[in-house]
Write an enzyme that holds these catalytic residues in place. Structure first.
Site, short mmCIF file in Angstrom:
data_model
loop_
_atom_site.label_atom_id
_atom_site.label_comp_id
_atom_site.label_asym_id
_atom_site.label_seq_id
_atom_site.Cartn_x
_atom_site.Cartn_y
_atom_site.Cartn_z
N LYS A 240 0.83 -1.21 0.00
CA LYS A 240 0.00 0.00 0.00
C LYS A 240 0.87 1.26 0.00
O LYS A 240 0.56 2.22 -0.69
CB LYS A 240 -0.94 0.00 1.22
CG LYS A 240 -2.08 -0.99 1.05
CD LYS A 240 -3.11 -0.85 2.14
CE LYS A 240 -4.23 -1.85 1.92
NZ LYS A 240 -5.09 -2.03 3.07
N LYS B 93 -13.34 -3.89 -4.75
CA LYS B 93 -14.06 -2.71 -5.23
C LYS B 93 -13.13 -1.73 -5.93
O LYS B 93 -13.48 -1.15 -6.94
CB LYS B 93 -14.74 -2.02 -4.05
CG LYS B 93 -16.18 -2.44 -3.98
CD LYS B 93 -17.05 -1.48 -3.22
CE LYS B 93 -18.45 -2.09 -3.20
NZ LYS B 93 -19.12 -1.92 -1.97
N LYS C 141 -7.60 -10.44 -7.46
CA LYS C 141 -8.61 -10.72 -6.45
C LYS C 141 -9.78 -9.74 -6.62
O LYS C 141 -9.57 -8.58 -6.98
CB LYS C 141 -7.95 -10.51 -5.08
CG LYS C 141 -8.78 -10.87 -3.90
CD LYS C 141 -7.97 -10.65 -2.65
CE LYS C 141 -8.87 -10.63 -1.45
NZ LYS C 141 -8.17 -10.35 -0.20
#
Ligand code: SF4
Length: 331
Positions: free
Chosen positions: A111, A194, A191
């Site tokens: 991230k 959203k 995967k």
């Protein structure tokens, strides 16, 4: 009964990836264990977001979870920020967590590499996760494989705190691996998530689901209708395994291998299976939307119950650490 804790981000309506990967299992576990489930909004503020949108997404997630089968008579559901002891314990755990352990976490590195400026909250995310679990002294945590490293850190934090202050006060939480394979997105690339825009929401209409299923990626070997395929490499087949009955799954595999049908027919059968499972969930969600006070009552009662446990844990933690208690200060 063992106590279980698990959390989910307030991402709005559940999509079938997190329904199959976590929530369907949560519903099963509520019959076997004492389950505490949290919508973890403190975790959701480590990136940029709009406050009104966060509030809406939190509400939508609560509706999705209850519609999907979480039963307030059998489990506890609450929103993390309604129990401020989560952040209090997280601060305490920050003082026994080595910086190097946090910097080594794969999810942090992933991230952080995608963000322009990295906030301390992103680094300390697994410390808050440890606090979420240990605040309730939960002994089991249902996790996907990608969460095992974070859970190992929670165990390490429990060991370190126990060694310094509490012998066996905090149990070392054990992973309960969720028995569903990872669901890929409709693009077949990553995967289901959203942020990747490759999801199907569990509350979407049949028409909206079909608009996504129809162009979804299948086995690339099936170029023509007559080309045989390999179901195991196709995400649609794995969705059949999640939603269809065993006889249908077997039929899908045979029809695919022998080019007995085309991918569109295969997807139409999948839509029927999905409607059988998701239809009643959509109906329950509509009922909950019509009575918003019911959702508020469930979340309020869940938070009250959790606060009672959390207060008791913090009382012991503070006593063992030499920290002041409110009752002590006002005495
Ligand atoms: S027939 Fe079904 S399982 Fe086979 S490639 Fe097409 S969609 Fe996938």
């Amino acid at each position: 009964m063992s106590r279980i804790f698990s959390g989910i981000q307030p991402s709005g309506e559940l999509h079938i990836g997190n329904y199959l990967g976590a929530v369907r299992n949560w519903v099963r576990l509520q019959d076997q264990h004492e389950c505490i489930y949290s919508i973890v909004d403190y975790h959701a503020i480590t990136g940029t977001y709009e406050p009104e949108d966060l509030r809406r997404r939190t509400r939508e997630m609560a509706i999705s979870l209850l519609a999907a089968g979480l039963d307030p008579e059998k489990c506890t559901l609450f929103v993390q920020s309604m129990v401020p002891e989560h952040t209090e314990l997280a601060w305490i755990f920050n003082t026994v967590t080595p910086l190097g352990e946090l910097e080594r976490q794969t999810q942090f590195k992933d991230k952080a590499s995608r963000q322009e400026s990295v906030m301390a909250g992103l680094l300390n995310y697994p410390v808050l996760q440890a606090a979420d679990i240990l605040l309730y002294r939960a002994s089991l945590v249902p996790v996907g494989e990608d969460q095992v490293q974070h859970l190992e850190l929670s165990r390490e934090i429990a060991r370190r705190w126990n060694a310094r202050f509490g012998e066996d006060f905090f149990p070392e939480p054990q992973p309960l691996l969720t028995p569903t394979r990872r669901i890929m997105g409709l693009d077949g690339q990553a995967k289901m998530s959203k942020s990747m825009g490759n999801t199907i929401g569990i509350l979407e209409t049949d028409e909206a689901i079909w608009a996504k299923l129809r162009p979804a990626v299948t086995d690339p070997a099936r170029v023509r209708r007559t080309d045989p395929g390999t179901p195991e490499v196709c995400n649609i087949y794995h969705l059949h395994r999640a939603f269809s009955d065993p006889a249908t799954v077997e039929h899908v595999a045979t029809q695919c291998r022998t080019a007995g049908w085309g991918c569109i027919e295969c997807k139409q059968v999948l839509l029927e299976s999905m409607t059988r499972e998701l239809g009643p969930i959509r109906e329950r969600a509509a009922e909950l939307r019509a009575r918003p006070e019911l959702v508020s009552e469930v979340l309020y009662a869940g938070a009250e119950r959790c606060r009672a446990i959390a207060r008791e844990t913090m009382r012991e933690v503070k006593e063992r650490m030499g920290l002041a208690e409110l009752s002590e200060v006002t005495r």
